[in-house]
Design a protein around this motif. Structure first.
Motif, short mmCIF file in Angstrom:
data_model
loop_
_atom_site.label_atom_id
_atom_site.label_comp_id
_atom_site.label_asym_id
_atom_site.label_seq_id
_atom_site.Cartn_x
_atom_site.Cartn_y
_atom_site.Cartn_z
N LYS A 159 -66.82 -4.42 -58.63
CA LYS A 159 -66.84 -5.84 -58.29
C LYS A 159 -66.99 -6.68 -59.55
O LYS A 159 -67.52 -6.22 -60.55
CB LYS A 159 -67.97 -6.13 -57.30
N ARG A 160 -66.55 -7.94 -59.45
CA ARG A 160 -66.51 -8.81 -60.62
C ARG A 160 -67.87 -8.97 -61.28
O ARG A 160 -67.99 -8.93 -62.51
CB ARG A 160 -65.98 -10.18 -60.19
N ASP A 161 -68.92 -9.14 -60.49
CA ASP A 161 -70.24 -9.34 -61.10
C ASP A 161 -70.70 -8.11 -61.87
O ASP A 161 -71.38 -8.21 -62.89
CB ASP A 161 -71.28 -9.73 -60.04
N LYS A 162 -70.30 -6.93 -61.39
CA LYS A 162 -70.63 -5.69 -62.10
C LYS A 162 -69.81 -5.57 -63.37
O LYS A 162 -70.32 -5.16 -64.43
CB LYS A 162 -70.37 -4.51 -61.18
N LEU A 163 -68.53 -5.93 -63.29
CA LEU A 163 -67.66 -5.88 -64.47
C LEU A 163 -68.18 -6.77 -65.59
O LEU A 163 -68.06 -6.43 -66.77
CB LEU A 163 -66.24 -6.31 -64.10
N ASP A 164 -68.74 -7.90 -65.22
CA ASP A 164 -69.25 -8.84 -66.21
C ASP A 164 -70.46 -8.30 -66.97
O ASP A 164 -70.84 -8.83 -68.01
CB ASP A 164 -69.63 -10.17 -65.54
N GLU A 165 -71.07 -7.23 -66.44
CA GLU A 165 -72.25 -6.65 -67.07
C GLU A 165 -71.93 -5.43 -67.92
O GLU A 165 -72.77 -4.99 -68.72
CB GLU A 165 -73.27 -6.23 -65.99
N ILE A 166 -70.73 -4.86 -67.74
CA ILE A 166 -70.44 -3.55 -68.32
C ILE A 166 -69.52 -3.66 -69.53
O ILE A 166 -68.43 -4.22 -69.44
CB ILE A 166 -69.79 -2.62 -67.27
#
Length: 213
Positions: A159-166
């Motif tokens: 998900k986008r919010d997870k991608l923004d952290e990785i």
């Protein structure tokens, strides 16, 4: 295929819940509250333990290479792979704040014999075996590019919010033996070719990747 493998069936969920209840109700239990980025061993006072992950996310990392073998999300049972061996193959690294309950492995074996829990234990182990088999099929490819390609495709399903952290670099380098220089070259070429877009090391856009490189 990878996404489908990570979907936990009702049978597997039931098995985790059943063994989790047994661990939580054991008089030998030990509750652990840990912040993120902490290492937790499967040994407690030289005795192997099994864990019930109640909340949070952890990584199972190889004791030999420190590479991430598997990410596990609560609720889950962790540590059954070496139930009858003394092998020390993995350790836990916390990704988020977590809550776990542990009991000695010997106590779980005793309870499983008394309450006939082996079908539940086998179900959990079978699921982990399937996921690890799939991981190996993704990791052991005929070229470095295919390893990177497979991991980019896995990452893009987040998900986008997870991608923004990785960080793309952290995600791939922590899971594969690919060198940083090789990864950097492939990523630069994919960006130049318009296949992916990155911002500060994060994957922000991805089109269909070429089958070869």
């Amino acid at each position: 295929m990878f996404t489908n493998m990570l979907v936990v069936s009702e049978i597997v969920q039931e098995a985790h819940e059943k063994i989790g209840l047994e661990i939580d109700s054991s008089p030998h239990k030990m509750r652990i509250i840990s912040s993120k980025k902490q290492e937790i061993s499967f040994y407690n006072n030289k005795e192997k333990s099994v864990y019930h992950l109640i909340s949070g996310e952890i990584e199972l990392r190889s004791t030999n290479s420190n590479l991430i073998v598997l990410n596990v999300y609560a609720p889950a049972i962790i540590g059954l792979s070496s139930i009858f061996t003394s092998n020390d193959l993995f350790y836990i690294n916390t990704v988020t704040d977590v809550e776990l309950v542990s009991i000695p492995m010997s106590e779980l074996v005793k309870t499983a014999n008394e309450k006939n829990l082996w079908m539940y234990i086998s179900t959990i182990m079978s699921h982990y075996l399937d996921v690890c088999y799939l991981r190996d099929s993704i990791l052991y490819q005929d070229s470095v590019y295919n390893v990177i390609k497979n991991h980019l495709e896995i990452l893009w399903r987040f998900k986008r919010d997870k991608l923004d952290e990785i960080s793309v670099f952290d995600f791939i380098l922590n899971r594969t033996p690919v060198s940083r220089s090789s990864l950097n070259k492939v990523l630069k070429d994919l960006v130049s070719g318009g296949y992916i877009k990155m911002n500060r090391g994060k994957l922000v856009e991805m089109n269909k990747l070429p089958s070869g490189y």
